[in-house]
Motif scaffolding. Structure first.
Motif, PDB file in Angstrom:
ATOM      1  N   SER A 168      13.447  12.730   6.228  1.00 25.71           N
ATOM      2  CA  SER A 168      13.904  12.969   7.599  1.00 25.71           C
ATOM      3  C   SER A 168      12.757  13.396   8.513  1.00 25.71           C
ATOM      4  N   ARG A 169      11.637  13.836   7.941  1.00 29.03           N
ATOM      5  CA  ARG A 169      10.498  14.257   8.761  1.00 29.03           C
ATOM      6  C   ARG A 169       9.655  13.071   9.221  1.00 29.03           C
ATOM      7  N   LEU A 170       9.899  11.904   8.669  1.00 34.12           N
ATOM      8  CA  LEU A 170       9.178  10.717   9.142  1.00 34.12           C
ATOM      9  C   LEU A 170       9.627  10.391  10.562  1.00 34.12           C
ATOM     10  N   PRO A 171       8.704  10.035  11.444  1.00 28.44           N
ATOM     11  CA  PRO A 171       9.102   9.664  12.806  1.00 28.44           C
ATOM     12  C   PRO A 171      10.102   8.517  12.789  1.00 28.44           C
ATOM     13  N   GLU A 172      11.106   8.616  13.610  1.00 30.95           N
ATOM     14  CA  GLU A 172      12.172   7.610  13.650  1.00 30.95           C
ATOM     15  C   GLU A 172      11.650   6.181  13.778  1.00 30.95           C
ATOM     16  N   PRO A 173      10.664   5.905  14.643  1.00 30.35           N
ATOM     17  CA  PRO A 173      10.199   4.514  14.775  1.00 30.35           C
ATOM     18  C   PRO A 173       9.589   3.943  13.487  1.00 30.35           C
ATOM     19  N   ILE A 204       0.848  -1.180   0.000  1.00 31.81           N
ATOM     20  CA  ILE A 204       0.000   0.000   0.000  1.00 31.81           C
ATOM     21  C   ILE A 204       0.889   1.237   0.000  1.00 31.81           C
ATOM     22  N   VAL A 205       0.649   2.134  -0.950  1.00 30.23           N
ATOM     23  CA  VAL A 205       1.450   3.353  -1.078  1.00 30.23           C
ATOM     24  C   VAL A 205       0.684   4.515  -0.470  1.00 30.23           C
ATOM     25  N   VAL A 206       1.375   5.292   0.362  1.00 29.23           N
ATOM     26  CA  VAL A 206       0.769   6.440   1.026  1.00 29.23           C
ATOM     27  C   VAL A 206       1.514   7.702   0.621  1.00 29.23           C
ATOM     28  N   THR A 207       0.773   8.679   0.094  1.00 40.38           N
ATOM     29  CA  THR A 207       1.345  10.003  -0.165  1.00 40.38           C
ATOM     30  C   THR A 207       1.112  10.881   1.065  1.00 40.38           C
ATOM     31  N   THR A 208       1.823  11.982   1.142  1.00 37.24           N
ATOM     32  CA  THR A 208       1.792  12.911   2.291  1.00 37.24           C
ATOM     33  C   THR A 208       1.886  12.168   3.629  1.00 37.24           C
ATOM     34  N   PRO A 209       2.910  11.331   3.822  1.00 36.79           N
ATOM     35  CA  PRO A 209       2.986  10.515   5.039  1.00 36.79           C
ATOM     36  C   PRO A 209       3.312  11.298   6.302  1.00 36.79           C
ATOM     37  N   THR A 210       3.668  12.581   6.171  1.00 33.60           N
ATOM     38  CA  THR A 210       3.891  13.406   7.363  1.00 33.60           C
ATOM     39  C   THR A 210       2.779  14.429   7.550  1.00 33.60           C
ATOM     40  N   GLY A 211       1.731  14.353   6.716  1.00 31.51           N
ATOM     41  CA  GLY A 211       0.619  15.285   6.813  1.00 31.51           C
ATOM     42  C   GLY A 211      -0.360  14.909   7.912  1.00 31.51           C
ATOM     43  N   ALA A 212      -1.352  15.764   8.115  1.00 30.82           N
ATOM     44  CA  ALA A 212      -2.312  15.569   9.204  1.00 30.82           C
ATOM     45  C   ALA A 212      -3.070  14.262   9.072  1.00 30.82           C
ATOM     46  N   ILE A 213      -3.434  13.896   7.858  1.00 31.47           N
ATOM     47  CA  ILE A 213      -4.165  12.647   7.634  1.00 31.47           C
ATOM     48  C   ILE A 213      -3.207  11.517   7.290  1.00 31.47           C
ATOM     49  N   GLY A 214      -2.301  11.771   6.359  1.00 29.07           N
ATOM     50  CA  GLY A 214      -1.393  10.722   5.893  1.00 29.07           C
ATOM     51  C   GLY A 214      -0.562  10.111   7.003  1.00 29.07           C
ATOM     52  N   SER A 215      -0.127  10.915   7.969  1.00 26.36           N
ATOM     53  CA  SER A 215       0.690  10.370   9.061  1.00 26.36           C
ATOM     54  C   SER A 215      -0.110   9.366   9.877  1.00 26.36           C
ATOM     55  N   GLN A 216      -1.388   9.637  10.090  1.00 25.72           N
ATOM     56  CA  GLN A 216      -2.225   8.707  10.851  1.00 25.72           C
ATOM     57  C   GLN A 216      -2.532   7.453  10.041  1.00 25.72           C
ATOM     58  N   VAL A 217      -2.678   7.617   8.732  1.00 30.04           N
ATOM     59  CA  VAL A 217      -2.897   6.456   7.858  1.00 30.04           C
ATOM     60  C   VAL A 217      -1.694   5.518   7.926  1.00 30.04           C
ATOM     61  N   VAL A 218      -0.494   6.074   7.795  1.00 35.24           N
ATOM     62  CA  VAL A 218       0.725   5.252   7.831  1.00 35.24           C
ATOM     63  C   VAL A 218       0.836   4.516   9.161  1.00 35.24           C
ATOM     64  N   GLN A 219       0.668   5.225  10.243  1.00 37.27           N
ATOM     65  CA  GLN A 219       0.823   4.610  11.563  1.00 37.27           C
ATOM     66  C   GLN A 219      -0.162   3.466  11.771  1.00 37.27           C
ATOM     67  N   THR A 220      -1.393   3.658  11.326  1.00 35.41           N
ATOM     68  CA  THR A 220      -2.401   2.615  11.513  1.00 35.41           C
ATOM     69  C   THR A 220      -2.117   1.412  10.624  1.00 35.41           C
TER      70      THR A 220
END
Length: 298
Positions: free
Chosen positions: A34-39, A2-18
């Motif tokens: 580098s803006r992606l959370p380290e974990p 699954i490919v996610v765009t805007t992975p550091t955005g308000a919605i995209g970051s939550q999509v990636v984490q889930t």
């Protein structure tokens, strides 16, 4: 995959984490990895670059079964339609070329209303979803009203002046969604391998509220009086310019607000299927109050 765009955005970051928490294989397109959370960095595949770049998309969409597509708003754009539609053309081509099975996009409410063709970013978002949807085999556009999180842009005024300023009629009831509910809806579609076809998927939140009612809720949550101060569309346009928006974006945002005041977001009837669970009060308690009470320098 699954490919996610805007992975550091308000919605995209939550999509990636889930998605990662659910054990899905995830690939992200990130202009600034580098803006992606380290974990997360060791748990997702990262394609560096812009998702408006055809070469980047070819790398990212190869072998993808699903894509979460978001156009990041460009507040300095000279052409709103180009900022949404032209930006998305390489993705539309890559989706077809790579045979991506499912595409979930972020779009806007308003389709079918008399104001859909004169609503600035909303008009452009609807045209974008038409373009991408035409190239996808299976497509869902999450069509959204204003986000509850938009109130965070007013946190300094709320904290320091006890009021917030918007170009809404005081008696106009509008739907609002929390980004956590939008992300949850996107994840549900991305991981469901059974749905077919192309459609808009409206999300209306749990209730319509006036901004006078919003002010009352915020007041109760913060324990002090907060007022809603309506401003004119012209004042809002100039405010957006003062914040750095281009003339085209400021004009588009003003047109969008004018259309919302005329019912742009009120064309859908709320049903159990298009409601989302987070109430404005719950969002204020979980998100707005901590943001307001946080020291200003934080």
């Amino acid at each position: 995959m699954i490919v996610v765009t805007t992975p550091t955005g308000a919605i995209g970051s939550q999509v990636v984490q889930t998605l990662v928490a659910q054990g899905e294989a995830v690939r992200v397109i990130a202009r600034e990895p580098s803006r992606l959370p380290e974990p997360l960095r060791g748990r997702v595949e990262v394609v560096a670059g812009s998702h408006g770049d055809a070469a980047v998309l070819d790398r990212a969409f190869a072998g993808a079964e699903a894509v979460f597509w978001v156009v990041p708003p460009d507040f300095r754009t000279a052409d709103l339609m180009a900022g949404y539609v032209d930006f998305s053309r390489p993705a539309a081509d890559a989706i077809r070329r790579h045979g991506v099975g499912r595409v979930v996009a972020i779009s806007a409410l308003g389709r079918g209303t008399p104001w859909a063709d004169r609503a600035g970013p909303v008009t452009a978002a609807l045209a974008m979803s038409d373009l991408v949807g035409a190239r996808a085999t299976n497509f869902r556009a999450l069509t959204l009203p204003g986000f509850m999180e938009n109130m965070l842009m007013q946190k300094a005024a709320i904290r320091d002046k006890g009021m917030f300023f918007l170009p809404y009629q005081p008696t106009l009831r509008v739907p609002m969604c929390a980004t956590r509910d939008i992300a949850a809806a996107a994840v549900a579609l991305l991981v469901d391998r059974t749905w077919r076809g192309k459609a808009d998927a409206p999300m209306l939140g749990p209730e319509d509220l006036t901004y006078t009612e919003v002010a009352a809720i915020i007041s109760e949550v913060l324990g002090r009086t907060i007022r809603f101060q309506p401003i004119s569309i012209d004042a809002y346009r100039e405010q957006m310019k003062s914040f750095g928006s281009s003339a085209a974006m400021a004009e588009g945002l003003a047109a969008m607000m004018d259309a919302k005041n005329h019912g742009l977001d009120n064309g859908e009837v709320r049903t159990p299927q298009n409601s989302s669970p987070t109430t404005y009060r719950a969002w204020c308690e979980a998100v707005l109050r901590p943001a307001i009470l946080r020291p200003a320098a934080a």
